[in-house]
Motif scaffolding. Sequence first.
Motif, short mmCIF file in Angstrom:
data_model
loop_
_atom_site.label_atom_id
_atom_site.label_comp_id
_atom_site.label_asym_id
_atom_site.label_seq_id
_atom_site.Cartn_x
_atom_site.Cartn_y
_atom_site.Cartn_z
N SER A 182 4.21 6.67 17.65
CA SER A 182 5.25 5.67 17.42
C SER A 182 6.31 6.20 16.46
O SER A 182 6.05 7.14 15.70
N THR A 183 7.48 5.60 16.53
CA THR A 183 8.58 6.06 15.69
C THR A 183 8.31 5.76 14.22
O THR A 183 8.50 6.60 13.35
N ASN A 184 7.84 4.55 13.95
CA ASN A 184 7.67 4.16 12.55
C ASN A 184 6.24 4.26 12.04
O ASN A 184 5.97 3.93 10.89
N GLY A 185 5.34 4.68 12.89
CA GLY A 185 3.98 4.94 12.44
C GLY A 185 3.10 3.70 12.33
O GLY A 185 3.56 2.57 12.46
N THR A 186 1.80 3.97 12.13
CA THR A 186 0.80 2.91 11.98
C THR A 186 0.09 3.15 10.66
O THR A 186 -0.33 4.28 10.38
N LEU A 187 -0.04 2.10 9.85
CA LEU A 187 -0.73 2.25 8.57
C LEU A 187 -2.06 1.51 8.61
O LEU A 187 -2.17 0.45 9.23
N VAL A 188 -3.06 2.08 7.95
CA VAL A 188 -4.31 1.36 7.73
C VAL A 188 -4.54 1.33 6.23
O VAL A 188 -4.59 2.38 5.59
N ASN A 189 -4.63 0.13 5.69
CA ASN A 189 -4.78 -0.06 4.24
C ASN A 189 -3.74 0.73 3.47
O ASN A 189 -4.03 1.34 2.45
N GLY A 190 -2.53 0.76 4.02
CA GLY A 190 -1.44 1.41 3.32
C GLY A 190 -1.25 2.89 3.62
O GLY A 190 -0.25 3.49 3.21
N ASN A 191 -2.21 3.50 4.34
CA ASN A 191 -2.09 4.93 4.62
C ASN A 191 -1.76 5.17 6.09
O ASN A 191 -2.38 4.56 6.96
N PRO A 192 -0.80 6.07 6.35
CA PRO A 192 -0.49 6.37 7.75
C PRO A 192 -1.69 7.05 8.42
O PRO A 192 -2.37 7.88 7.81
N ILE A 193 -1.95 6.68 9.66
CA ILE A 193 -3.07 7.28 10.38
C ILE A 193 -2.60 7.75 11.74
O ILE A 193 -1.58 7.31 12.26
N LYS A 194 -3.37 8.68 12.29
CA LYS A 194 -3.17 9.10 13.67
C LYS A 194 -4.31 8.49 14.48
O LYS A 194 -4.12 7.93 15.54
#
Lengths: 278, 246
Positions: free
Chosen positions: B61-73
């Motif tokens: 994704s362009t803006n990314g996905t965060l889990v508990n504040g951290n970007p994840i793949k």
Amino acid sequence: MTVTTNLGTVLEVVTATDTGMVRSHNEDSIAADAQIGLAVLADGMGGYNAGEVASGIAVAMLTTEMKQALEHGEPHEIKGVSGEPTAVALIRETSAKANAAIFQTAKSQPQYAGMGTTLVVALFYDNRMTVGHIGDSRLYRLRSETFEQVTRDHSLLQDQIDSGLISKEQARFSQNKNLVTRAVGIDPEVETEIHTYDVSPGDIYLLCSDGLSDMVVDDDIQATLVTLQSNLQLAAKQLVQQANDNGGRDNVSVILVRVLVDFAVPTGWFARFKAWFR
Amino acid sequence: MAKLIMSLDNAVIRELPLDKERVTIGRKVHNDIQIDNLAVSGEHALIVTILKDSFLEDLGSTNGTLVNGNPIKKHILQNNDVVEIGKYKLKYESESPGGQSSVADFEKTMVLRAPMGGKPPEAPGSSGDTQVRPAAPAAPKSPPPTPAPTAAPAKSTDKIAAIQILSGPSAGKELELVKNLTTLGKPGVQVAVITRRPHGYFITHVEGATLPIVNGKSLDAQAHQLNDHDVVELAGVKMEFFFKNN
């Protein structure tokens, strides 16, 4: 002529098994016989006491059948046209027998319906070791300071790791740890995964149930084996204790086998002659 | 069944059960979870659920996905994880949040088999479409285990202790006992190990003809708990065990 090789002076074997901190009974079964170079560990599953019945049948079957067979043949001998050593055929045949026995018992007695067991078995001979396994009980090797898992679990988690779905580090947090994809006694037939490895003096082999490998990380198991290798009995006790200190959520069993000296089968007439008088 | 609770600016919008093996999240209409917001990519993320585990994957994704504040793949979702996509928050609740299952049946091993077809269990996941179904009817029913990472790192006692050498050439030296196992003594002569356990420190004989002496008394082969200021004698060297104050 029957020459029954005695490995009692070649292998140092210790065992430990414990119910753990949570379960009411121990469904693991273990047996080891340094004389014939055999170690067997099974982790049973099934309601009430069916789990220990299944693992008990597997271990009893393998030890008695192998012991008998080894009185009539040497594990290193090449058998028939397959080109594989007797040890491989022995493990395959006896584990198939154990599978059939558990499957039949489960079918004929309702209280044992659905029972099954994992299995890991190692047979040492001629500077080699043949390992058979089914399910998620493991065999590890400590060679000098290198600690490696030799068997690959037959489990959903391992499949997920193999397919790249999750990493080994993430696997520790999986909720699907308890699902095995292969077990003894669940189906009429089961395929035992069998491999043969060279062994060297000084190697320490660890057979364990998932009660150890799920509760104690590999690095800690390694540290314990390296630190306490001069006292195997204590090392085995310590591993069980570590699993229990970490919560002991499952039965925990360990077998440790140390290779003390070279044990190549003598070849040539003179060596055989010498061996005769040993 | 696990679910996601979607919220925007702390106001809960809806509950989304993870009832399919694959649940897609994105701006476009064909997504299972559609979020009509320009900060969300057309195909933003994917959640694959296999039995009790849900895997979240960002689809570039362009803006990314965060889990508990951290970007994840890629991430295995744990109970109460908060996934952030754009301004939207998706809280993950696993199937039995905090539910206490009977401890005895907890995490019992079960066998997985392909649905039918006689063949011995085939590795699920090895071929993409193999259906995975939990076990034979009579296999033990395992209640959903409470989410808790198993192989938790050894919870050792909080109080750190140390050993100070009292006699011999290294007298005065101090050794902090931070590891789970610390061996002391001379290999081949006399070795003992100090284990750090949840309820304290213990000393056990490892090798050698003589057993360790604690406060003038020779130990047996069993583990012996050490108390503050115990004096240990090993291979002729005296040392003091004490807890560090901090």
